[in-house]
Design a protein around this motif. Structure first.
Motif, PDB file in Angstrom:
ATOM      1  N   ASP A  36       0.814  -1.206   0.000  1.00  0.00           N
ATOM      2  CA  ASP A  36       0.000   0.000   0.000  1.00  0.00           C
ATOM      3  C   ASP A  36       0.844   1.251   0.000  1.00  0.00           C
ATOM      4  OD1 ASP A  36      -2.377  -1.119  -0.244  1.00  0.00           O
ATOM      5  OD2 ASP A  36      -3.066  -0.783   1.805  1.00  0.00           O
ATOM      6  N   GLU A  37       0.336   2.258  -0.662  1.00  0.00           N
ATOM      7  CA  GLU A  37       1.046   3.530  -0.752  1.00  0.00           C
ATOM      8  C   GLU A  37       0.275   4.583   0.012  1.00  0.00           C
ATOM      9  OE1 GLU A  37       1.300   4.328  -4.921  1.00  0.00           O
ATOM     10  OE2 GLU A  37       1.910   2.262  -5.282  1.00  0.00           O
ATOM     11  N   VAL A  39      -0.931   8.037  -0.414  1.00  0.00           N
ATOM     12  CA  VAL A  39      -1.096   8.958  -1.536  1.00  0.00           C
ATOM     13  C   VAL A  39      -1.554  10.322  -1.037  1.00  0.00           C
ATOM     14  CG1 VAL A  39      -2.411   9.362  -3.662  1.00  0.00           C
ATOM     15  CG2 VAL A  39      -1.657   7.059  -3.073  1.00  0.00           C
ATOM     16  N   GLU A  67      -9.927  10.145  12.965  1.00  0.00           N
ATOM     17  CA  GLU A  67     -11.239   9.544  12.674  1.00  0.00           C
ATOM     18  C   GLU A  67     -11.067   8.208  11.961  1.00  0.00           C
ATOM     19  OE1 GLU A  67     -13.647  12.204  10.356  1.00  0.00           O
ATOM     20  OE2 GLU A  67     -13.267  13.865  11.716  1.00  0.00           O
ATOM     21  N   THR A  68     -12.161   7.450  11.909  1.00  0.00           N
ATOM     22  CA  THR A  68     -12.131   6.168  11.217  1.00  0.00           C
ATOM     23  C   THR A  68     -11.779   6.356   9.732  1.00  0.00           C
ATOM     24  OG1 THR A  68     -13.375   4.181  10.732  1.00  0.00           O
ATOM     25  CG2 THR A  68     -14.651   6.197  10.784  1.00  0.00           C
ATOM     26  N   THR A  70      -8.943   7.135   8.251  1.00  0.00           N
ATOM     27  CA  THR A  70      -8.014   8.202   7.841  1.00  0.00           C
ATOM     28  C   THR A  70      -6.615   7.662   7.515  1.00  0.00           C
ATOM     29  OG1 THR A  70      -7.721   8.646  10.198  1.00  0.00           O
ATOM     30  CG2 THR A  70      -9.102  10.189   8.977  1.00  0.00           C
ATOM     31  N   LYS A  72      -4.762   5.294   9.732  1.00  0.00           N
ATOM     32  CA  LYS A  72      -3.930   5.085  10.931  1.00  0.00           C
ATOM     33  C   LYS A  72      -3.092   3.807  10.778  1.00  0.00           C
ATOM     34  CE  LYS A  72      -7.485   5.409  13.810  1.00  0.00           C
ATOM     35  NZ  LYS A  72      -8.549   5.791  12.862  1.00  0.00           N
ATOM     36  N   GLU A  73      -3.748   2.738  10.309  1.00  0.00           N
ATOM     37  CA  GLU A  73      -3.002   1.478  10.180  1.00  0.00           C
ATOM     38  C   GLU A  73      -1.957   1.577   9.061  1.00  0.00           C
ATOM     39  OE1 GLU A  73      -5.137  -2.111  10.601  1.00  0.00           O
ATOM     40  OE2 GLU A  73      -3.413  -3.328   9.982  1.00  0.00           O
ATOM     41  N   ASN A 179      -9.593   5.960  17.620  1.00  0.00           N
ATOM     42  CA  ASN A 179     -10.381   7.076  17.090  1.00  0.00           C
ATOM     43  C   ASN A 179     -11.244   7.652  18.211  1.00  0.00           C
ATOM     44  OD1 ASN A 179     -12.458   5.193  17.243  1.00  0.00           O
ATOM     45  ND2 ASN A 179     -12.364   4.708  15.067  1.00  0.00           N
ATOM     46  N   LEU A 219      -6.123  10.825  -4.901  1.00  0.00           N
ATOM     47  CA  LEU A 219      -6.645   9.576  -4.332  1.00  0.00           C
ATOM     48  C   LEU A 219      -7.623   8.916  -5.305  1.00  0.00           C
ATOM     49  CD1 LEU A 219      -7.115  10.764  -0.661  1.00  0.00           C
ATOM     50  CD2 LEU A 219      -5.808   8.739  -1.325  1.00  0.00           C
ATOM     51  N   ARG A 256     -11.434   5.374   3.519  1.00  0.00           N
ATOM     52  CA  ARG A 256     -12.030   4.057   3.309  1.00  0.00           C
ATOM     53  C   ARG A 256     -13.350   4.191   2.550  1.00  0.00           C
ATOM     54  NH1 ARG A 256     -12.239   2.294   8.070  1.00  0.00           N
ATOM     55  NH2 ARG A 256     -10.407   0.966   8.102  1.00  0.00           N
ATOM     56  N   GLN A 259     -12.668   5.137  -1.052  1.00  0.00           N
ATOM     57  CA  GLN A 259     -12.134   3.947  -1.732  1.00  0.00           C
ATOM     58  C   GLN A 259     -13.266   2.981  -2.117  1.00  0.00           C
ATOM     59  OE1 GLN A 259      -9.213   2.100   0.789  1.00  0.00           O
ATOM     60  NE2 GLN A 259      -8.992   0.310  -0.473  1.00  0.00           N
TER      61      GLN A 259
HETATM   62  N1  LIG Z   1      -3.171   8.369   2.037  1.00  0.00           N
HETATM   63  C1  LIG Z   1      -3.677   7.205   1.600  1.00  0.00           C
HETATM   64  N2  LIG Z   1      -3.366   6.770   0.378  1.00  0.00           N
HETATM   65  C2  LIG Z   1      -3.894   5.619  -0.101  1.00  0.00           C
HETATM   66  N3  LIG Z   1      -4.728   4.827   0.586  1.00  0.00           N
HETATM   67  C3  LIG Z   1      -5.057   5.201   1.820  1.00  0.00           C
HETATM   68  C4  LIG Z   1      -4.544   6.396   2.404  1.00  0.00           C
HETATM   69  N4  LIG Z   1      -5.035   6.517   3.662  1.00  0.00           N
HETATM   70  C5  LIG Z   1      -5.826   5.447   3.849  1.00  0.00           C
HETATM   71  N5  LIG Z   1      -5.843   4.640   2.765  1.00  0.00           N
HETATM   72  C6  LIG Z   1      -6.606   3.409   2.596  1.00  0.00           C
HETATM   73  O1  LIG Z   1      -7.849   3.609   3.270  1.00  0.00           O
HETATM   74  C7  LIG Z   1      -8.251   2.438   3.977  1.00  0.00           C
HETATM   75  C8  LIG Z   1      -8.423   2.773   5.456  1.00  0.00           C
HETATM   76  O2  LIG Z   1      -7.136   3.027   6.023  1.00  0.00           O
HETATM   77  P1  LIG Z   1      -6.757   2.461   7.480  1.00  0.00           P
HETATM   78  O3  LIG Z   1      -7.283   1.087   7.684  1.00  0.00           O
HETATM   79  O4  LIG Z   1      -5.289   2.662   7.645  1.00  0.00           O
HETATM   80  O5  LIG Z   1      -7.594   3.504   8.341  1.00  0.00           O
HETATM   81  P2  LIG Z   1      -7.791   3.573   9.928  1.00  0.00           P
HETATM   82  O6  LIG Z   1      -7.579   4.995  10.301  1.00  0.00           O
HETATM   83  O7  LIG Z   1      -6.934   2.531  10.570  1.00  0.00           O
HETATM   84  O8  LIG Z   1      -9.331   3.219  10.072  1.00  0.00           O
HETATM   85  P3  LIG Z   1     -10.132   2.648  11.385  1.00  0.00           P
HETATM   86  O9  LIG Z   1     -10.102   3.741  12.415  1.00  0.00           O
HETATM   87  O10 LIG Z   1     -11.520   2.440  10.874  1.00  0.00           O
HETATM   88  O11 LIG Z   1      -9.435   1.404  11.800  1.00  0.00           O
HETATM   89  C9  LIG Z   1      -7.172   1.398   3.713  1.00  0.00           C
HETATM   90  O12 LIG Z   1      -7.571   0.568   2.654  1.00  0.00           O
HETATM   91  C10 LIG Z   1      -5.965   2.215   3.310  1.00  0.00           C
HETATM   92  O13 LIG Z   1      -5.116   1.485   2.463  1.00  0.00           O
END
Ligand SMILES: Nc1ncnc2c1ncn2[C@@H]1O[C@H](COP(=O)(O)OP(=O)(O)OP(=O)(O)O)[C@@H](O)[C@H]1O
Ligand SMILES: [Mg+2]
Length: 367
Positions: A36-37, A39, A67-68, A70, A72-73, A179, A219, A256, A259
């Motif tokens: 994953d990148e 972006v 927030e959810t 965004t 984080k993972e 979050n 994105l 998310r 996407q």
């Molecule tokens: N800057 C970015 N560029 C490309 N893809 C992104 C970016 N930020 C998030 N994503 C994609 O969006 C989706 C959600 O990201 P992620 O799971 O890291 O969010 P989170 O903040 O952990 O969410 P939650 O709080 O619901 O667990 C993933 O599929 C991730 O690959």
């Protein structure tokens, strides 16, 4: 495609995946996320990326808030991959998804016979992450007694398996995410303040998509490209109207949600031009966004009106034909006609204006 700042997470080596798989439960390894990148090139994201590159080479504990959806993972994985631990495991644990009475055993393991059903010794995720990184997602959901055990890991680098008597030394980097507002949870007595300060050594706050709308076009293009490749489709373009539509949405589910809408649209897309069913877009703008959105649409409408009127004046009120307003604007005739209606432009005015001019009337008298 627009220029974007990208951190390419290095793919795991295949022997590492195998080593990893034999030691852990399959759900802990998200192979889809390996390449994953991140972006985007907005100032808000650049700040995050600069924090990531500063903290990654250290062993500091990181607390990622936001927030959810965004990212984080994604950021936690980027930190791991840019750290000295990158060749070791990245073990992800969603603290909210594990029943409260099982969480201690999941994290720290248990000894045979330590509770009903503990038929044999089981290693916990801290042991599985040895030498690597553990990602504690939704850390605010941990029960108080597990918070105490986690604090001990962070301070003393040791823990005991459930039902065990021996302390086990650990060398695992902790990255936590939430979050929830942990300060409020501390106030409510559900989160320990000492653990909060221990986790919050290096905080990273993920901006919402609303705070970095300028990243939306990159994105959108990135996700269209990704899903078109996956589905073997050839999608060449996305209209500026669609991009504007995406940029004006509130996106409560952040990236998310964006996407998912794009994946669905690519599945449905039957032409080379990407389009979106507007009913899939989050419709209710947030209160704080209402004003700026209506300002934006008003400005846009005024600009469109000005351009169409200038073209009509040049074409003397003609919409179609080689010297008509549609040709001057490079737009389909039907689009120009519908905009003339919606923007309440009186095209006869330009015809009459031309006729009066040709009869020699003075400009002032017709305006
Ligand atoms: N800057 C970015 N560029 C490309 N893809 C992104 C970016 N930020 C998030 N994503 C994609 O969006 C989706 C959600 O990201 P992620 O799971 O890291 O969010 P989170 O903040 O952990 O969410 P939650 O709080 O619901 O667990 C993933 O599929 C991730 O690959
Ligand atoms: Mg997450």
């Amino acid at each position: 495609m627009a220029s974007v700042a990208v951190i390419m997470a290095e793919p795991m080596k295949s022997d590492e995946i195998l080593k990893h798989e034999s030691a852990t439960q399959p759900e802990e390894i998200d192979k889809g996320a390996m390449c994953d990148e991140i972006v985007g090139s907005s100032g808000a994201l650049q700040k995050v990326l600069s924090l990531v590159s500063k903290v990654a080479p250290t062993d500091a504990t990181v607390l990622i808030t936001g927030e959810t959806g965004t990212g984080k993972e994604l950021v936690a994985r980027a930190i791991h991959r840019r750290s000295r631990r990158s060749s070791r495991a990245f073990v992800s644990v969603n603290c909210a998804a594990i029943p409260r009475d099982l969480i201690a055993s999941e994290l720290f393991g248990h000894e045979k016979g330590s509770f009903t059903g503990a038929l044999q010794r089981r290693l916990g995720r801290f042991e599985l992450a040895a030498g690597g990184t553990i990602f504690l997602d939704e850390v605010g959901e941990l029960p108080i007694e597990t918070q105490i055990a986690l604090l001990r890991v962070l301070q003393e680098h040791e823990f005991e398996r459930v039902g065990g008597t021996r302390s086990i030394q650990t060398n695992v980097r902790v990255i936590a995410a939430t979050n929830r507002n942990l300060q409020a949870a501390i106030g409510a007595g559900t989160f320990r303040s000492d653990l909060f300060y221990r986790l919050n050594v290096f905080p990273i706050e993920m901006p919402s998509l609303r705070e970095r709308r300028e990243d939306i076009p990159s994105l959108v293009e990135y996700f269209i490209d990704r899903y078109a490749k996956k589905l073997g489709k050839n999608i060449r373009g996305v209209s500026s109207r669609t991009l504007e539509l995406f940029q004006s949405c509130p996106w409560p589910g952040n990236i998310r949600e964006l996407q998912n809408v794009i994946e669905r649209s690519v599945i449905m897309c039957e032409t080379q031009n990407f389009s979106v069913d507007e009913t899939w877009l989050p419709r209710q703008p947030l209160a704080s966004d209402c004003q700026s959105q209506s300002d934006f649409s008003q400005k846009l409408a005024a600009q469109e009106k000005e351009m169409i009127e200038a073209a009509l004046s040049e074409s003397r009120g003609q919409v179609f034909g080689p010297s008509g307003a549609a040709a001057i604007l490079g737009m389909p005739r039907s689009t120009v006609e519908s905009k003339i209606r919606s923007l309440k432009i009186n095209k006869n005015h330009f015809k009459n204006f031309a006729a009066r001019l040709s009869r020699g009337s003075c400009l002032e008298s017709v305006l």
